[in-house]
Design a protein around this motif. Structure first.
Motif, PDB file in Angstrom:
ATOM      1  N   VAL A 154       1.344 -14.237  17.250  1.00  0.00           N
ATOM      2  CA  VAL A 154       1.838 -12.801  17.377  1.00  0.00           C
ATOM      3  C   VAL A 154       1.327 -11.879  16.432  1.00  0.00           C
ATOM      4  CG1 VAL A 154       4.164 -13.625  18.386  1.00  0.00           C
ATOM      5  CG2 VAL A 154       4.019 -13.286  15.971  1.00  0.00           C
ATOM      6  N   THR A 155       1.456 -10.626  16.556  1.00  0.00           N
ATOM      7  CA  THR A 155       0.948  -9.417  15.646  1.00  0.00           C
ATOM      8  C   THR A 155       2.178  -9.052  14.913  1.00  0.00           C
ATOM      9  OG1 THR A 155      -0.850  -8.816  17.113  1.00  0.00           O
ATOM     10  CG2 THR A 155      -0.057  -7.257  15.380  1.00  0.00           C
ATOM     11  N   THR A 156       2.118  -8.927  13.633  1.00  0.00           N
ATOM     12  CA  THR A 156       3.357  -8.564  12.788  1.00  0.00           C
ATOM     13  C   THR A 156       2.977  -7.618  11.950  1.00  0.00           C
ATOM     14  OG1 THR A 156       2.792 -10.194  10.996  1.00  0.00           O
ATOM     15  CG2 THR A 156       4.389 -11.032  12.962  1.00  0.00           C
ATOM     16  N   VAL A 157       3.868  -6.536  11.734  1.00  0.00           N
ATOM     17  CA  VAL A 157       3.887  -5.725  10.466  1.00  0.00           C
ATOM     18  C   VAL A 157       5.323  -5.725   9.721  1.00  0.00           C
ATOM     19  CG1 VAL A 157       3.901  -3.411  10.012  1.00  0.00           C
ATOM     20  CG2 VAL A 157       2.621  -4.153  12.087  1.00  0.00           C
ATOM     21  N   PRO A 158       5.200  -6.351   8.531  1.00  0.00           N
ATOM     22  CA  PRO A 158       6.354  -6.266   7.610  1.00  0.00           C
ATOM     23  C   PRO A 158       7.101  -4.764   7.552  1.00  0.00           C
ATOM     24  CG  PRO A 158       4.545  -7.251   6.618  1.00  0.00           C
ATOM     25  CD  PRO A 158       3.764  -6.355   7.784  1.00  0.00           C
ATOM     26  N   LEU A 159       8.372  -4.776   7.616  1.00  0.00           N
ATOM     27  CA  LEU A 159       9.050  -3.401   7.734  1.00  0.00           C
ATOM     28  C   LEU A 159       9.758  -3.381   6.270  1.00  0.00           C
ATOM     29  CD1 LEU A 159      10.678  -3.029  11.414  1.00  0.00           C
ATOM     30  CD2 LEU A 159       8.498  -1.691  10.076  1.00  0.00           C
ATOM     31  N   TYR A 160      10.605  -4.379   5.868  1.00  0.00           N
ATOM     32  CA  TYR A 160      11.427  -4.512   4.668  1.00  0.00           C
ATOM     33  C   TYR A 160      11.770  -5.758   4.335  1.00  0.00           C
ATOM     34  CZ  TYR A 160      15.424  -4.693   7.794  1.00  0.00           C
ATOM     35  OH  TYR A 160      16.501  -5.301   8.688  1.00  0.00           O
ATOM     36  N   ASP A 286       1.047   1.259  14.491  1.00  0.00           N
ATOM     37  CA  ASP A 286       0.804   2.110  13.449  1.00  0.00           C
ATOM     38  C   ASP A 286       1.929   2.704  12.611  1.00  0.00           C
ATOM     39  OD1 ASP A 286      -1.883   1.678  13.941  1.00  0.00           O
ATOM     40  OD2 ASP A 286      -2.172   3.407  15.318  1.00  0.00           O
ATOM     41  N   GLU A 287       2.913   3.265  13.546  1.00  0.00           N
ATOM     42  CA  GLU A 287       4.059   3.841  12.935  1.00  0.00           C
ATOM     43  C   GLU A 287       4.633   3.071  12.069  1.00  0.00           C
ATOM     44  OE1 GLU A 287       5.786   6.919  11.743  1.00  0.00           O
ATOM     45  OE2 GLU A 287       4.800   7.124  13.590  1.00  0.00           O
ATOM     46  N   ALA A 288       5.019   1.701  12.475  1.00  0.00           N
ATOM     47  CA  ALA A 288       5.686   0.544  11.604  1.00  0.00           C
ATOM     48  C   ALA A 288       4.729   0.389  10.354  1.00  0.00           C
ATOM     49  CB  ALA A 288       5.586  -0.698  12.392  1.00  0.00           C
ATOM     50  N   THR A 289       3.582   0.650  10.271  1.00  0.00           N
ATOM     51  CA  THR A 289       2.826   0.451   9.038  1.00  0.00           C
ATOM     52  C   THR A 289       3.019   1.646   8.293  1.00  0.00           C
ATOM     53  OG1 THR A 289       1.073  -0.982  10.437  1.00  0.00           O
ATOM     54  CG2 THR A 289       0.495   0.073   8.331  1.00  0.00           C
ATOM     55  N   ARG A 290       3.302   2.753   8.730  1.00  0.00           N
ATOM     56  CA  ARG A 290       3.500   3.984   8.116  1.00  0.00           C
ATOM     57  C   ARG A 290       4.730   3.856   7.189  1.00  0.00           C
ATOM     58  NH1 ARG A 290       1.715   6.492  12.920  1.00  0.00           N
ATOM     59  NH2 ARG A 290      -0.206   7.177  12.790  1.00  0.00           N
ATOM     60  N   ILE A 291       5.876   3.456   7.935  1.00  0.00           N
ATOM     61  CA  ILE A 291       7.208   3.401   7.383  1.00  0.00           C
ATOM     62  C   ILE A 291       7.386   2.030   6.561  1.00  0.00           C
ATOM     63  CG2 ILE A 291       8.296   4.801   9.105  1.00  0.00           C
ATOM     64  CD1 ILE A 291       9.750   2.647  10.319  1.00  0.00           C
ATOM     65  N   SER A 292       6.505   1.104   6.523  1.00  0.00           N
ATOM     66  CA  SER A 292       6.754  -0.081   5.853  1.00  0.00           C
ATOM     67  C   SER A 292       7.380   0.036   4.379  1.00  0.00           C
ATOM     68  CB  SER A 292       5.562  -1.061   5.983  1.00  0.00           C
ATOM     69  OG  SER A 292       5.741  -2.290   5.427  1.00  0.00           O
ATOM     70  N   GLU A 293       8.165  -0.726   4.072  1.00  0.00           N
ATOM     71  CA  GLU A 293       8.652  -0.570   2.610  1.00  0.00           C
ATOM     72  C   GLU A 293       7.902  -1.674   1.749  1.00  0.00           C
ATOM     73  OE1 GLU A 293      12.832  -1.040   2.293  1.00  0.00           O
ATOM     74  OE2 GLU A 293      13.265   0.743   3.661  1.00  0.00           O
ATOM     75  N   ILE A 294       7.073  -2.395   2.380  1.00  0.00           N
ATOM     76  CA  ILE A 294       6.364  -3.572   1.838  1.00  0.00           C
ATOM     77  C   ILE A 294       4.834  -2.975   1.383  1.00  0.00           C
ATOM     78  CG2 ILE A 294       5.551  -5.964   2.029  1.00  0.00           C
ATOM     79  CD1 ILE A 294       8.569  -5.607   2.222  1.00  0.00           C
ATOM     80  N   ASN A 295       4.496  -2.952   0.181  1.00  0.00           N
ATOM     81  CA  ASN A 295       3.178  -2.720  -0.273  1.00  0.00           C
ATOM     82  C   ASN A 295       2.246  -3.720  -0.019  1.00  0.00           C
ATOM     83  OD1 ASN A 295       4.526  -0.260  -1.602  1.00  0.00           O
ATOM     84  ND2 ASN A 295       4.911  -1.481  -3.405  1.00  0.00           N
TER      85      ASN A 295
END
Length: 295
Positions: A154-160, A286-295
Motif C-alpha cells: 500500500v501507499t502510506t502517508v504518516p499523519l501523527y 498530497d494534502e495528507a503530506t501537507r498536514i502531517s505532524e511527522i517531520n
C-alpha cells in the motif's frame, strides 16, 4: 468486459447472487448470465455452483485479482478524464479506525477548501476491514496504524504519532496523579475497545508487557460507549492522547499520561499501491503530506 468484471467482483464480495445483483442494479438472471458469459470468454469455470453460491474456483480467485486491477485502472482512467474536463469532483470513500475518527476532519476540511466539488463518505472500520475493502475497491483510502501490524503493498502517508492516556473521572482511584504506569492502569476496572480493533491489541500488548492481566469488564467497538462508561465514574479507559483530550474537555474528566514506557504508534493515510492514482486520491495524498505532524 468491464461491466462483467464488476459484477463478478460484486458476487465475490456478497457471496450471494441475489444480493450481488441488487448491488449492481440488475436482475439476478442478468448477473448470472454475465458471469456465465465471462466464464465462456475466459474458458474457465469461475464459480462453484449448486442450489446457491458455493465460492470461487481456484481460477475464479485468480480472475478476482485481475478484475480488481483492471477495474481499478479503468476507474482511474475515467476519473482522470473527468478531472481534465471539469476539475476534481466526486465522492471519496475513507475507512477510519474508531480512535482516529475525530481527527479525520483535519484532513477533509483542508482538502475541501482546495477542492469544493469533492465530497467524502467516512466509515468507521477496524484496521483489517480497511485493508480488505481498499483491496476490493470498496474504499478509496483509509486512516489506520502504519507501524504495528503488516500492511501489505500500500501507499502510506504518516499523519501523527499516537500516544496514550488514562481517561478517568475525578474521585476515581489514580485520578489525582500527574502520570501513571501501565501496570497501575491495568489494575483499574477498564472499558476498552473490542479485540478486533488494533488499538485494543496495542493496549493489550503494553499492559501484558507491564505484567498486568487484561480482563476489562466492559468492551465495545464504539469510542462513544467508552466515554459514556468513564463518565459514570465506575470505569476508566485507555485511549489515544488526541481522543482523551477531546473527551476530557467539557466533560470534567482527567486525561493522565501513561509512562514506563511512553508508547507511541504511527497513524496515517493508506491507499492502494497503484500508479497512477486517481486525480482525487493523488490530491488527497498530497494534502495528507501537507498536514502531517511527522517531520
Amino acid at each position: 468486459m468491464i461491466d462483467k468484471l464488476e459484477m463478478f467482483m460484486a458476487l465475490a464480495a456478497e457471496r450471494h447472487f441475489g444480493r450481488a445483483a441488487e448491488v449492481c442494479g440488475v436482475t439476478q438472471p442478468t448477473l448470472s448470465s454475465a458471469i456465465k458469459q465471462l466464464e465462456d470468454q475466459l474458458g474457465v469455470q469461475l464459480v462453484w455452483r449448486g442450489s446457491r453460491f458455493q465460492g470461487l474456483t481456484p481460477e475464479g480467485l485468480r480472475v478476482l485479482e485481475w478484475s480488481r486491477r483492471i477495474v481499478g485502472d479503468a476507474r482511474t482512467m475515467k476519473e482522470e478524464m473527468r478531472a481534465a474536463r471539469s476539475g476534481l469532483s466526486g465522492v471519496v470513500r475513507i475507512g477510519v479506525i474508531p480512535t482516529a475518527l475525530p481527527m479525520v476532519a483535519n484532513l477533509t476540511a483542508r482538502f475541501t477548501l482546495r477542492h469544493p466539488n469533492v465530497g467524502f463518505s467516512i466509515l468507521s472500520r477496524n484496521s483489517m476491514e480497511i485493508l480488505e475493502e481498499i483491496e476490493a475497491l470498496e474504499l478509496d483510502a483509509g486512516i489506520s496504524y502504519l507501524d504495528n501490524e503488516p500492511l501489505g503493498r500500500v501507499t502510506t502517508v504518516p499523519l501523527y504519532s499516537e500516544g496514550y492516556r488514562l481517561l478517568v473521572r475525578p474521585g476515581m482511584e489514580l485520578s489525582d496523579r500527574d502520570a501513571v504506569r501501565w501496570d497501575e492502569a491495568g489494575q483499574l476496572p477498564l472499558c476498552l475497545l473490542t479485540e478486533d480493533m488494533q488499538n485494543r491489541r496495542i493496549i493489550n500488548q503494553h499492559l501484558t508487557d507491564a505484567g498486568a492481566t487484561v480482563l476489562p469488564p466492559v468492551e465495545s467497538n464504539s469510542v462513544i460507549v467508552l466515554l459514556a462508561h468513564v463518565m459514570t465514574g465506575r470505569w476508566a479507559s485507555i485511549v489515544p492522547v488526541k481522543l482523551a483530550e477531546l473527551f476530557a474537555e467539557g466533560n470534567g474528566l482527567r486525561a493522565i499520561p501513561i509512562t514506563d514506557p511512553d508508547a507511541h504508534h504511527l497513524v496515517g493515510l493508506i491507499a492502494a499501491w497503484r500508479e497512477p492514482h486517481t486525480p482525487i486520491l493523488a490530491a488527497l495524498l498530497d494534502e495528507a503530506t501537507r498536514i502531517s505532524e511527522i517531520n
